[in-house]
Design a protein around this motif. Structure first.
Motif, mmCIF file in Angstrom:
data_model
loop_
_atom_site.group_PDB
_atom_site.id
_atom_site.type_symbol
_atom_site.label_atom_id
_atom_site.label_comp_id
_atom_site.label_asym_id
_atom_site.label_seq_id
_atom_site.Cartn_x
_atom_site.Cartn_y
_atom_site.Cartn_z
ATOM 1 N N SER A 126 -0.252 54.118 68.042
ATOM 2 C CA SER A 126 0.571 55.453 67.412
ATOM 3 C C SER A 126 -0.465 56.574 67.057
ATOM 4 O O SER A 126 -1.354 56.077 66.284
ATOM 5 N N LYS A 137 3.851 65.473 65.840
ATOM 6 C CA LYS A 137 4.703 64.147 66.095
ATOM 7 C C LYS A 137 4.074 62.957 66.453
ATOM 8 O O LYS A 137 2.880 63.097 66.601
ATOM 9 N N THR A 154 3.288 59.706 68.762
ATOM 10 C CA THR A 154 3.188 59.424 69.877
ATOM 11 C C THR A 154 2.902 57.934 70.114
ATOM 12 O O THR A 154 1.985 57.849 69.489
ATOM 13 N N HIS A 155 3.150 57.271 71.014
ATOM 14 C CA HIS A 155 2.710 55.821 71.429
ATOM 15 C C HIS A 155 1.947 55.792 72.814
ATOM 16 O O HIS A 155 2.628 56.275 73.836
ATOM 17 N N GLU A 156 0.587 55.606 72.657
ATOM 18 C CA GLU A 156 -0.149 55.891 73.740
ATOM 19 C C GLU A 156 -0.890 54.472 74.174
ATOM 20 O O GLU A 156 -1.241 53.693 72.980
ATOM 21 N N GLU A 185 -0.745 60.909 65.784
ATOM 22 C CA GLU A 185 -0.183 62.005 65.374
ATOM 23 C C GLU A 185 -0.867 63.161 66.427
ATOM 24 O O GLU A 185 -2.036 63.160 66.559
ATOM 25 N N LYS A 186 0.265 63.913 67.062
ATOM 26 C CA LYS A 186 -0.369 64.859 67.968
ATOM 27 C C LYS A 186 0.458 66.283 67.544
ATOM 28 O O LYS A 186 1.537 66.152 67.009
ATOM 29 N N THR A 233 -0.646 54.580 61.843
ATOM 30 C CA THR A 233 -0.648 55.558 62.678
ATOM 31 C C THR A 233 -2.173 56.163 62.560
ATOM 32 O O THR A 233 -2.560 56.398 61.578
ATOM 33 N N GLN A 274 -0.790 49.272 72.359
ATOM 34 C CA GLN A 274 -0.406 50.685 72.393
ATOM 35 C C GLN A 274 -0.958 51.039 70.801
ATOM 36 O O GLN A 274 -0.755 50.025 69.599
#
Length: 166
Positions: A34, A44, A46-48, A36-37, A105, A32
């Motif tokens: 990290s 925020k 998020t982990h994708e 920033e969105k 990130t 995954q």
């Protein structure tokens, strides 16, 4: 001997598949990142998944679990195959990916910061050449602008690349 394979998971069920596979004693690598969105105007983290829908698994099908057991695990769709049998991966590939896994990130792409209330001009699209007032961000690549149409201000959503400060 344990070998690496690539699984295709059902949409949005990679975490479920990972949990059930680990309960069966299967080694799972689910990289995954990290990111920033901008969600509803707020930035925020998020982990994708690095590879959406896929995960690497390592097990010995001769000792157990079998290919059928792994394939039938909740959240798993099937193995990535090269013919009838699941395609075996080189272990070096997975270990290299683990070493290259980002620990930081990934920031949002640098964009020109525009303050609320700033006068802008729309440079292309159906509103090209129209003057507007910047209202707020709308995701990562779009913004909400206030445009005056027939003596009334209306919100329009425009791609950031089509906005120019006055």
């Amino acid at each position: 001997m344990k070998r690496w394979y690539l699984l295709y998971c059902k949409r949005g069920e990679q975490q479920r598949a990972k949990m059930h596979l680990e309960n069966q004693g299967v080694e799972v690598y689910y990289p995954q990142v990290s990111i920033e969105k901008c969600i509803r105007g707020n930035v925020k983290i998020t982990h994708e998944p690095l590879f959406p829908g896929y995960m690497f698994v390592r097990f010995d099908y001769e000792i157990g679990p079998s290919f059928t057991t792994v394939r039938s695990t909740r959240g798993v769709a099937d193995f990535v195959r090269g013919g009838v049998y699941p395609k075996e991966l080189q272990g070096d590939l997975v270990y290299t990916l683990k070493q290259l896994e980002p620990t930081q990130t990934v920031p949002l792409p640098e964009a020109e910061v525009i303050d609320k209330g700033t006068k802008v001009t729309i440079t292309s699209g159906q509103f090209a050449g129209v003057d507007a007032i910047y209202h707020e961000p709308d995701g990562e690549k779009r913004s909400i602008l206030l445009v005056t149409l027939i003596s009334k201000q209306v919100e329009v959503h425009i791609d950031n690349q089509d906005i120019e400060k006055k």
